[in-house]
Design an enzyme around this catalytic site. Structure first.
Site, PDB file in Angstrom:
ATOM      1  CE  LYS A 176      -1.778   2.990   3.052  1.00 23.68           C
ATOM      2  NZ  LYS A 176      -1.828   4.023   2.359  1.00 23.68           N
ATOM      3  CD  GLU A 252      13.363   0.714   6.639  1.00 20.68           C
ATOM      4  OE1 GLU A 252      12.671   2.117   5.827  1.00 20.68           O
ATOM      5  OE2 GLU A 252      14.586  -0.020   6.500  1.00 20.68           O
ATOM      6  CB  CYS A 286      13.356  10.006   7.116  1.00 24.04           C
ATOM      7  SG  CYS A 286      14.010   8.453   6.446  1.00 24.04           S
ATOM      8  CD  GLU A 388      10.000  13.446  10.973  1.00 23.51           C
ATOM      9  OE1 GLU A 388       8.807  13.140  10.783  1.00 23.51           O
ATOM     10  OE2 GLU A 388      10.509  12.884  10.558  1.00 23.51           O
TER      11      GLU A 388
HETATM   12  P1  NAD Z   1       2.841   8.472   7.536  1.00 18.76           P
HETATM   13  O1  NAD Z   1       2.319   7.820   9.188  1.00 18.76           O
HETATM   14  O2  NAD Z   1       1.336   9.186   7.516  1.00 18.76           O
HETATM   15  O3  NAD Z   1       2.501   7.735   6.408  1.00 18.76           O
HETATM   16  C1  NAD Z   1       2.981   6.187   5.709  1.00 18.76           C
HETATM   17  C2  NAD Z   1       1.796   5.245   5.256  1.00 18.76           C
HETATM   18  O4  NAD Z   1       1.162   4.625   5.935  1.00 18.76           O
HETATM   19  C3  NAD Z   1       1.189   5.226   4.448  1.00 18.76           C
HETATM   20  O5  NAD Z   1       1.002   4.771   3.455  1.00 18.76           O
HETATM   21  C4  NAD Z   1      -0.100   6.271   5.310  1.00 18.76           C
HETATM   22  O6  NAD Z   1      -1.349   5.838   4.633  1.00 18.76           O
HETATM   23  C5  NAD Z   1      -0.096   4.821   6.144  1.00 18.76           C
HETATM   24  N1  NAD Z   1      -1.006   4.965   7.542  1.00 18.76           N
HETATM   25  C6  NAD Z   1      -1.283   5.577   7.803  1.00 18.76           C
HETATM   26  N2  NAD Z   1      -2.025   5.629   9.154  1.00 18.76           N
HETATM   27  C7  NAD Z   1      -1.846   4.722   9.312  1.00 18.76           C
HETATM   28  C8  NAD Z   1      -2.781   3.556  10.266  1.00 18.76           C
HETATM   29  N3  NAD Z   1      -3.343   3.436  11.395  1.00 18.76           N
HETATM   30  N4  NAD Z   1      -3.006   1.891   9.351  1.00 18.76           N
HETATM   31  C9  NAD Z   1      -2.109   1.505   8.583  1.00 18.76           C
HETATM   32  N5  NAD Z   1      -1.422   2.492   7.912  1.00 18.76           N
HETATM   33  C10 NAD Z   1      -1.253   3.930   7.790  1.00 18.76           C
HETATM   34  O7  NAD Z   1       4.238   8.993   7.261  1.00 18.76           O
HETATM   35  P2  NAD Z   1       4.479   9.917   6.371  1.00 18.76           P
HETATM   36  O8  NAD Z   1       3.203  11.607   6.059  1.00 18.76           O
HETATM   37  O9  NAD Z   1       3.972   8.906   3.943  1.00 18.76           O
HETATM   38  O10 NAD Z   1       5.668   9.622   5.654  1.00 18.76           O
HETATM   39  C11 NAD Z   1       6.650  11.131   6.222  1.00 18.76           C
HETATM   40  C12 NAD Z   1       7.307  10.871   7.889  1.00 18.76           C
HETATM   41  O11 NAD Z   1       7.952   8.961   7.064  1.00 18.76           O
HETATM   42  C13 NAD Z   1       7.658  10.960   8.775  1.00 18.76           C
HETATM   43  O12 NAD Z   1       8.124  10.958   9.763  1.00 18.76           O
HETATM   44  C14 NAD Z   1       9.683  11.010   8.337  1.00 18.76           C
HETATM   45  O13 NAD Z   1      10.499  10.576   8.859  1.00 18.76           O
HETATM   46  C15 NAD Z   1       8.851   9.702   8.281  1.00 18.76           C
HETATM   47  N6  NAD Z   1       9.841   8.297   7.487  1.00 18.76           N
HETATM   48  C16 NAD Z   1      11.124   7.971   7.384  1.00 18.76           C
HETATM   49  C17 NAD Z   1      12.372   6.869   6.838  1.00 18.76           C
HETATM   50  C18 NAD Z   1      12.725   6.336   7.338  1.00 18.76           C
HETATM   51  O14 NAD Z   1      13.336   5.538   6.831  1.00 18.76           O
HETATM   52  N7  NAD Z   1      13.376   5.865   8.552  1.00 18.76           N
HETATM   53  C19 NAD Z   1      12.117   6.961   5.358  1.00 18.76           C
HETATM   54  C20 NAD Z   1      11.356   7.949   5.199  1.00 18.76           C
HETATM   55  C21 NAD Z   1      10.433   8.359   5.689  1.00 18.76           C
END
Ligand code: NAD
Length: 490
Positions: A176, A252, A286, A388
């Site tokens: 997804k 991650e 990130c 963040e």
């Molecule tokens: P997010 O957590 O809002 O969403 C990520 C994914 O999770 C999306 O596909 C979203 O639809 C899904 N999602 C959201 N709520 C959910 C739930 N309750 N159950 C299941 N799935 C759910 O994150 P984002 O805004 O898309 O991305 C940015 C974040 O990602 C930042 O915090 C960034 O630091 C982090 N990030 C971390 C890494 C790493 O490698 N550590 C890499 C990239 C981004």
């Protein structure tokens, strides 16, 4: 209008429920996305289990290696489509999409093809007092149907970082992508079909998190494991859902990364590196630095030079090859970042540059653009220094000693990455080892060897992926223990 469908059990599936995929460049709709309901997610997970019980479950490692390379070749053939799709969804500059996102997405399949083809398995001999011994060896089997939930910032790169090793280990996947960036995942499903991946081994479902496809995957009783990249708060929600069935998770998550700049660094090299560490992908990586600590002797010089470089930075149309920074991912995310600009003002920050939104006088004014921003003057406990933000903003502050800066850099609940700039060899090793992070860069940033462990400490993640670490997460390892009797008189 382009329609982005789900791909389940080798078939393209429409939905009566759709949502719009919006360009952050100008707010225009680039595609209509078909949202998967709970029944379709259930069908995808069932298809995965059927694939494992059938042809896909019987593939040898050698056959999977050939398949992964075919996927990479097919992606390469369609590289221009992938670049265009990633840019349309994210507004990221051509220079980035064509040099990082898409090539890295392809490299993920080639890298894990190489790694699985040479991956060693353990074996141990245990000698017993009576002269007999036990021979132990490990076998590697797939975990089952793995749920892959990915974010919007590096959409194809981060999704394939998980899909490639999961398939290499023989799992089926239900993927997804973020609702903000469904396009390259849909192209990847086309590639899977063209490359001959058996039906059910790769499934794609579109949708949101809560009350949508993300939640349906993470609380599904028959999902075998969940690998997730995204916000720490979302990780916590998914972990609760996975706890019910004691499912393995690999997370991650977010970061509030520190840059430690010592006066003895190569100043120009550091400045080039820091411009990337602060503003690549509009600060939406990130690993980007949001806390910058500069040794007092060069603090003013650094601030002046940084502000000058920012004023010269090209924030412009993504298709212009010279553009260095595009918009944020969405109007909603821009609102969040602007809230932090406001909070910084309330907390008493000084804005060295930026702090607002640029005005272009054209359709971009309907997009999600924001100014690259540098603030200073906050205490270490200010919310803008602790939380963040995930945008092109950093807080700079001076330090006086190595011990002080290590303590301040580590004073965070996150623990993803740090970048250290110094020409003192011993200090480079000493300080990087002292960092409580998953990756500590010295005189560089975002340089990745895909064989190395990647992940975060504290709120930044659970587990490590990369190289053998990925293979070990995506495999069920079984130790076979064979007792070998001592020689007996015939
Ligand atoms: P997010 O957590 O809002 O969403 C990520 C994914 O999770 C999306 O596909 C979203 O639809 C899904 N999602 C959201 N709520 C959910 C739930 N309750 N159950 C299941 N799935 C759910 O994150 P984002 O805004 O898309 O991305 C940015 C974040 O990602 C930042 O915090 C960034 O630091 C982090 N990030 C971390 C890494 C790493 O490698 N550590 C890499 C990239 C981004």
């Amino acid at each position: 209008m382009k329609q982005l469908l789900n791909y389940v059990n080798g078939r393209w599936v429409e939905s009566h429920k759709t949502f719009e995929d919006v360009s952050p460049v100008d707010g225009s709709v680039v595609a209509i996305v078909h949202e998967a309901g709970r029944e379709l997610v259930d069908e995808a997970i069932k298809a995965g289990h059927r694939a494992l019980a059938g042809e896909w479950g019987r593939t040898t490692v050698a056959a999977r290696v050939i398949l992964l390379r075919r996927i990479a070749d097919e992606m390469e053939r369609r590289q221009e489509d992938f670049i265009a799709a990633e840019m349309a969804d994210t507004g990221k500059p051509l220079s980035m999409a064509s040099s990082i996102d898409i090539p890295r997405g392809i490299a993920n399949f080639r890298t894990f093809a190489d790694i699985i083809s040479t991956a060693p398995l353990e074996s141990h001999r245990l000698d017993l007092p009576d002269g007999s011994y036990a021979l132990n060896y490990t076998t590697r089997k797939p975990l089952g149907v793995v749920g892959v939930i990915s974010p919007w910032n590096l959409p194809l790169l981060l999704l394939t970082w998980k899909v490639a090793p999961a398939l290499a280990c023989g799992n089926a996947v239900v993927v997804k992508p973020s609702e903000e960036t469904p396009a390259t995942a849909t192209l990847l499903a086309e590639v899977m079909e063209a490359a001959g991946v058996p039906a059910g081994a790769f499934n794609l479902v579109h949708g949101f998190g809560p009350n949508s496809a993300g939640e349906s995957i993470s609380n599904h009783p028959d999902i075998s494991a969940i690998t997730f990249t995204g916000e720490s708060r979302t990780g916590s929600t998914i972990m609760r859902a996975a706890a019910e069935g004691v499912k393995p998770v690999s997370f991650e998550l977010g970061g509030k990364n520190a840059a430690l700049i010592f006066a003895d660094c190569d100043f120009e090299q550091m400045l080039d590196g820091m411009m990337r560490a602060l503003f690549l992908n509009s600060g939406q990586v990130c690993l980007c630095s949001e806390r910058v600590y500069v040794e007092r002797a060069i603090y003013d010089r650094f601030c002046n030079a940084l502000v000058k470089r920012i004023k010269d930075m090209k924030v412009d149309w993504p298709h212009d090859p010279a553009t260095e920074m595009g918009p944020l991912i969405s109007a909603k995310h821009r609102d969040k970042v602007l809230t932090y600009f406001e909070l910084a003002r309330q907390e008493g920050a000084t804005f060295l540059t930026g702090g607002g939104i640029p005005h272009f006088g054209d359709e971009r004014d309907r997009g999600a653009w924001i100014e690259p921003t540098v603030i200073s003057g906050l205490q270490d406990d200010a919310r803008c220094v602790r939380e963040e933000i995930f945008g092109p903003i950093c807080h700079v502050s001076p330090f006086d000693s190595e011990r002080e800066v290590i303590a301040r850099a580590n004073d965070t609940k996150y623990g993803l990455a740090s970048t250290i700039w110094t020409s003192n060899l011993s200090r480079a090793h000493r300080v990087s080892e002292a960092m409580r992070v998953g990756i500590s860069w010295v005189n560089t940033w975002f340089l990745r060897d895909l064989r190395t462990p990647f992940g975060g400490a504290g709120l930044s993640g659970v587990g490590r992926e990369g190289g053998m670490h990925s293979l070990n997460f995506y495999s069920e390892l079984t130790n076979v223990c064979v007792r070998v009797d001592s020689e007996t008189e015939q």
